[in-house]
Scaffold this motif. Structure first.
Motif, PDB file in Angstrom:
ATOM      1  N   ARG A  35       0.817  -1.196   0.000  1.00  0.00           N
ATOM      2  CA  ARG A  35       0.000   0.000   0.000  1.00  0.00           C
ATOM      3  C   ARG A  35       0.856   1.252   0.000  1.00  0.00           C
ATOM      4  N   TYR A  37       0.864   5.538   0.741  1.00  0.00           N
ATOM      5  CA  TYR A  37       0.191   6.652   1.424  1.00  0.00           C
ATOM      6  C   TYR A  37       0.853   7.934   0.948  1.00  0.00           C
ATOM      7  N   ASP A  38       0.124   8.764   0.254  1.00  0.00           N
ATOM      8  CA  ASP A  38       0.636  10.057  -0.190  1.00  0.00           C
ATOM      9  C   ASP A  38       2.054   9.925  -0.785  1.00  0.00           C
ATOM     10  N   ASP A  84      -2.103   7.367  -3.692  1.00  0.00           N
ATOM     11  CA  ASP A  84      -2.598   6.453  -2.653  1.00  0.00           C
ATOM     12  C   ASP A  84      -3.113   5.216  -3.363  1.00  0.00           C
ATOM     13  N   GLU A 249      -5.675  -2.121   7.593  1.00  0.00           N
ATOM     14  CA  GLU A 249      -4.849  -1.413   8.584  1.00  0.00           C
ATOM     15  C   GLU A 249      -5.133  -2.015   9.969  1.00  0.00           C
ATOM     16  N   LYS A 278      -1.198   5.503  11.948  1.00  0.00           N
ATOM     17  CA  LYS A 278      -1.441   6.567  10.973  1.00  0.00           C
ATOM     18  C   LYS A 278      -0.197   7.458  10.823  1.00  0.00           C
ATOM     19  N   THR A 281       2.532   5.551   8.855  1.00  0.00           N
ATOM     20  CA  THR A 281       2.342   5.445   7.404  1.00  0.00           C
ATOM     21  C   THR A 281       2.643   6.778   6.708  1.00  0.00           C
TER      22      THR A 281
END
Ligand code: PMP
Length: 288
Positions: A35, A37-38, A84, A249, A278, A281
């Motif tokens: 995955r 993230y940004d 994302d 998650e 959070k 990540t």
């Protein structure tokens, strides 16, 4: 959408594998779900390491170095301009004949799909999941070790069908001697008297990357943790239960087999871990 297929980026409608591919004929191959993230790929190296470990365990030699594999992932993400994303990285035994013999497969098939992430609905995170115990047992490690992330997911799919038939999204899978192993696509943790517990992977569970991240967070935040063999009685009596996985998650569980867990709402330690996860990540990853 561009798909990486055997060294090339091709359009989705051109991204096809042979019906003689042993990944399709026999589930002979390995995969990863990763995955971002940004524009940060979360724990890319750990996922690639696990992929190669899974491949090793089934004697599949991946014809790329780990570095080349990471570059292929990044190249695919960039080509699709996704910030994302969910990444599905698959290596099959390759094209062979109709027999099982893996020696007939001369070259592994490698493909990488990067897509938008499909999440559990937000309310599940806020209110928690109601799950069930599957009647299907987890594969015996001596037969097909659940630590291998292989393309052979039928064991998990049968348990997922158990979940669906009970109106649940996830199911806990037990070992043949009734220890808690994991869920169909997630690891499981419980909290009891302030201590965080999860089954050791050798009972029959994948060594989840999210699981490892959660254990690291617990250690850094002074939350007592240990791996422990768990029975369903321990899970029913837990103060908190949550599941971990790349897509999910950290997701709270508030009911199992119709029984309320703890106060029947997401617990304080689960929420603390979610918060810290959070933050992780947002910083821990490979930028692209
Ligand atoms: N167990 C199983 C059976 C899984 O398929 C997965 C991945 N979806 C997990 C656990 C969680 O592993 P990770 O945190 O590496 O995604």
């Amino acid at each position: 959408m561009k798909i990486y297929l055997d060294g090339k980026l091709v359009e989705k409608h051109e991204a096809a594998v042979s019906v003689f591919d042993h990944g399709l004929l026999y589930g002979d191959g390995v995969f990863e779900g990763i995955r971002t993230y940004d524009s940060l790929v979360f724990r890319l190296k750990e996922h690639i390491d696990r992929l190669y470990k899974s491949a090793d365990a089934i004697q599949l030699k991946i014809p790329l170095t780990k570095m080349e594999m990471m570059e292929a992932v990044i190249m695919t993400l960039k080509a699709n301009r996704l910030t994302d994303a969910y990444i599905r990285l698959v290596v099959t035994r390759g094209v062979g004949d109709l027999g099982l013999d893996p020696r007939k497969c001369k070259r592994p098939t490698i493909f990488i799909i990067t897509d938008k992430i499909a999440l559990y609905p937000k309310e599940f995170y806020e209110k928690g999941l109601a799950i069930v115990t599957a009647t299907t047992k987890r594969n015996l490690p001596q037969a097909l070790d659940p630590r291998i992330k292989s393309l052979n997911y039928l064991n998990n799919i049968l348990a997922k069908i158990d979940a669906i038939e009970s109106g649940a999204e996830e199911a806990i899978m037990l070992t043949n001697d009734d220890y808690v192993a994991e869920c169909t696509g997630d690891n499981i943790f419980i909290v009891k008297d302030g201590e965080l517990l999860t089954p050791p992977p050798d009972v029959g569970a994948l060594e989840g990357i999210t699981r490892d991240a959660v254990i690291g967070i617990a250690r850094r935040n002074g939350i007592p943790f240990k791996e422990k063999m768990l029975r369903m009685e321990d899970v029913y009596a837990a103060d908190e239960v949550f599941l971990t996985g790349t897509a999910a998650e950290i997701i709270p569980v508030v009911a199992i087999d119709g029984r309320k867990i703890g106060a029947g709402e997401p617990g304080a330690i689960t929420l603390k871990l979610r918060n810290e996860f959070k933050k992780l990540t947002a910083t821990d990853g490979v930028r692209y």
